[in-house]
Scaffold this active site. Structure first.
Site, PDB file in Angstrom:
ATOM      1  N   TRP A 107      56.072  38.574  39.142  1.00  0.00           N
ATOM      2  CA  TRP A 107      54.779  39.020  38.613  1.00  0.00           C
ATOM      3  C   TRP A 107      54.926  40.102  37.560  1.00  0.00           C
ATOM      4  O   TRP A 107      54.164  40.157  36.593  1.00  0.00           O
ATOM      5  CB  TRP A 107      53.852  39.446  39.754  1.00  0.00           C
TER       6      TRP A 107
ATOM      7  N   LYS B 275      43.529  38.578  48.403  1.00  0.00           N
ATOM      8  CA  LYS B 275      44.583  38.783  49.412  1.00  0.00           C
ATOM      9  C   LYS B 275      44.084  39.699  50.535  1.00  0.00           C
ATOM     10  O   LYS B 275      44.029  39.286  51.678  1.00  0.00           O
ATOM     11  CB  LYS B 275      45.832  39.312  48.750  1.00  0.00           C
TER      12      LYS B 275
ATOM     13  N   ASP C 238      50.103  47.229  39.436  1.00  0.00           N
ATOM     14  CA  ASP C 238      49.543  45.976  39.943  1.00  0.00           C
ATOM     15  C   ASP C 238      49.774  46.006  41.452  1.00  0.00           C
ATOM     16  O   ASP C 238      50.896  45.864  41.925  1.00  0.00           O
ATOM     17  CB  ASP C 238      50.273  44.793  39.293  1.00  0.00           C
TER      18      ASP C 238
HETATM   19  N1  PLP Z   1      50.148  40.106  40.638  1.00  0.00           N
HETATM   20  C1  PLP Z   1      50.644  39.870  41.862  1.00  0.00           C
HETATM   21  C2  PLP Z   1      51.557  40.877  42.491  1.00  0.00           C
HETATM   22  C3  PLP Z   1      50.302  38.700  42.547  1.00  0.00           C
HETATM   23  O1  PLP Z   1      50.786  38.477  43.773  1.00  0.00           O
HETATM   24  C4  PLP Z   1      49.450  37.772  41.923  1.00  0.00           C
HETATM   25  C5  PLP Z   1      49.085  36.520  42.596  1.00  0.00           C
HETATM   26  O2  PLP Z   1      49.646  36.127  43.598  1.00  0.00           O
HETATM   27  C6  PLP Z   1      48.956  38.064  40.645  1.00  0.00           C
HETATM   28  C7  PLP Z   1      49.332  39.241  40.041  1.00  0.00           C
HETATM   29  C8  PLP Z   1      48.025  37.116  39.929  1.00  0.00           C
HETATM   30  O3  PLP Z   1      46.763  37.181  40.477  1.00  0.00           O
HETATM   31  P1  PLP Z   1      45.618  36.183  39.940  1.00  0.00           P
HETATM   32  O4  PLP Z   1      46.053  34.798  40.274  1.00  0.00           O
HETATM   33  O5  PLP Z   1      44.399  36.603  40.696  1.00  0.00           O
HETATM   34  O6  PLP Z   1      45.487  36.400  38.482  1.00  0.00           O
END
Ligand code: PLP
Length: 356
Positions: free
Chosen positions: A101, A192, A168
């Site tokens: 991520w 989540k 994040d």
């Molecule tokens: N950041 C992290 C740490 C994640 O676990 C996720 C999704 O699993 C995201 C970002 C992306 O989130 P979204 O799909 O809501 O954009």
């Protein structure tokens, strides 16, 4: 047979909360309208959004200088909107690359200026925040507290530093106490630990508002959203209601320290099973293993499908690892009960005995 979901998203929602939401959807508090029909301009919606913010402030002991924004777009959209809002006149920003991520966040920021990668990962170990090569003149310093796909988590929080620290926290938001005052901005998708997909929650220091670059879409201009109390455009109303119910539930469960204790106990049960006799292999080194995203591999990837099918036959759902990483992943968000983890640990032990 009970069904237990270990999905990374959307995650489990507690039965109590689902019961309340069923009633909310049937009729919102004697209004004659379903919760799904509440106009975002109505006082009733303003009240529930205010309650959500209040509960969040209590849980985090949030100082008044931070604003709470209820946005759309998911964390992935924030990967782009962050540099648009925070870059200002700086020549660069700092990013920690710790896994899947954070790499996506880095790629999204690159078109907006120079991105310095100030720390990487040493194999299966996260770099200690004290070793990050943070620059004093970056626009901000970004990292990912929990790498959901890789099963890695920073268990301590970095010091504040010279430039705004941005995190994040999508995967581990509200799973433990957070020293918010070290941060300039925290963001998390809701699906989540806050319930339903469609809502992205931002906590942002007021000094960072109002610096969006020209061309930033109004719904994603943090300053404009803060001024409009997250109502520049229609907020994800039902997801805000779900978040409000989740926050009230979390408070009733004893708050963040209690959530952390429960999550550590849950994950320890699975790691004990993983470490038992070398059949399962964890890709994360012990000090960095996530309490939320427990990832592991079987001795042969050909066994993955068998593991997943047999688990599902026993009511253990959504254990497939992230597609880019493979293997098995159990996401243990706040609402995943002990009974689910016990059932999974017992299945893992049995599977190992039969296939090992
Ligand atoms: N950041 C992290 C740490 C994640 O676990 C996720 C999704 O699993 C995201 C970002 C992306 O989130 P979204 O799909 O809501 O954009």
């Amino acid at each position: 047979m009970p069904i237990f979901s270990f999905a990374s998203a959307c995650s489990k929602i507690p039965e109590d909360v689902l019961g309340t939401l069923r009633a909310d959807v049937a009729e919102w508090q004697g209004s004659g309208l379903s919760a799904l029909e509440l106009p975002f301009t109505d006082q009733a919606f303003a009240d529930i959004a205010a309650l959500a913010e209040h509960d969040l402030r209590v849980l985090l002991d949030l100082p008044d200088c931070y604003r709470v924004l209820f946005l759309q777009g998911g964390a992935s959209a924030q990967f782009t909107f962050l540099p648009m809002n925070l870059f200002g006149s700086a020549s660069h920003c700092d990013y920690v690359e710790s896994g899947h991520w954070s790499r996506r966040a880095i790629a999204a920021a690159r078109p907006y200026g120079d991105v310095r990668v100030i720390a990487g990962r040493h194999g299966s170990t996260l770099s200690d925040a004290e070793t990050w090569d943070r620059s004093p003149d970056a626009a901000y310093c970004h990292y990912t507290t929990n790498e959901t796909a890789d099963g890695l988590q920073f268990h301590t929080f970095p010091e504040a530093g010279d430039v705004p620290l941005v995190a994040d926290m999508t995967a581990d938001f509200l799973t433990r106490p957070i020293p918010v005052s070290r941060f300039g901005l925290i963001y998390a998708s809701a699906q989540k630990n806050l319930g339903a997909a469609g809502l992205t929650l931002l906590i942002v220091h007021q000094d960072l508002l109002g610096h969006a670059q020209c061309g930033t879409p109004a719904p994603f201009d943090y300053g404009r959203q803060a001024a409009a109390r997250s109502r520049v455009n229609t907020p994800p109303t039902f997801a805000v209601i779900v978040a409000s119910r989740m926050l009230a539930w979390l408070r009733a469960q004893g708050g963040l320290a209690a959530a952390q204790a429960r999550n550590e106990v849950k994950s320890a049960k699975l790691y004990a099973e993983i470490d038992d006799d070398g059949f399962y292999r964890c890709p994360a080194s012990s000090p960095c293993r996530s309490s939320i995203s427990v990832c592991f591999h079987l001795p042969d990837p050909a066994l993955d499908l068998m593991f997943l099918q047999e688990a599902q036959a026993q009511g253990l759902y959504h254990l497939r690892g992230h597609p880019d990483v493979g293997g098995i992943r159990a996401s243990l968000y706040n609402a995943v009960p002990d009974t689910a983890v016990d059932a999974l640990a017992s299945f893992m032990s049995d599977f190992k005995r039969r296939r090992g």
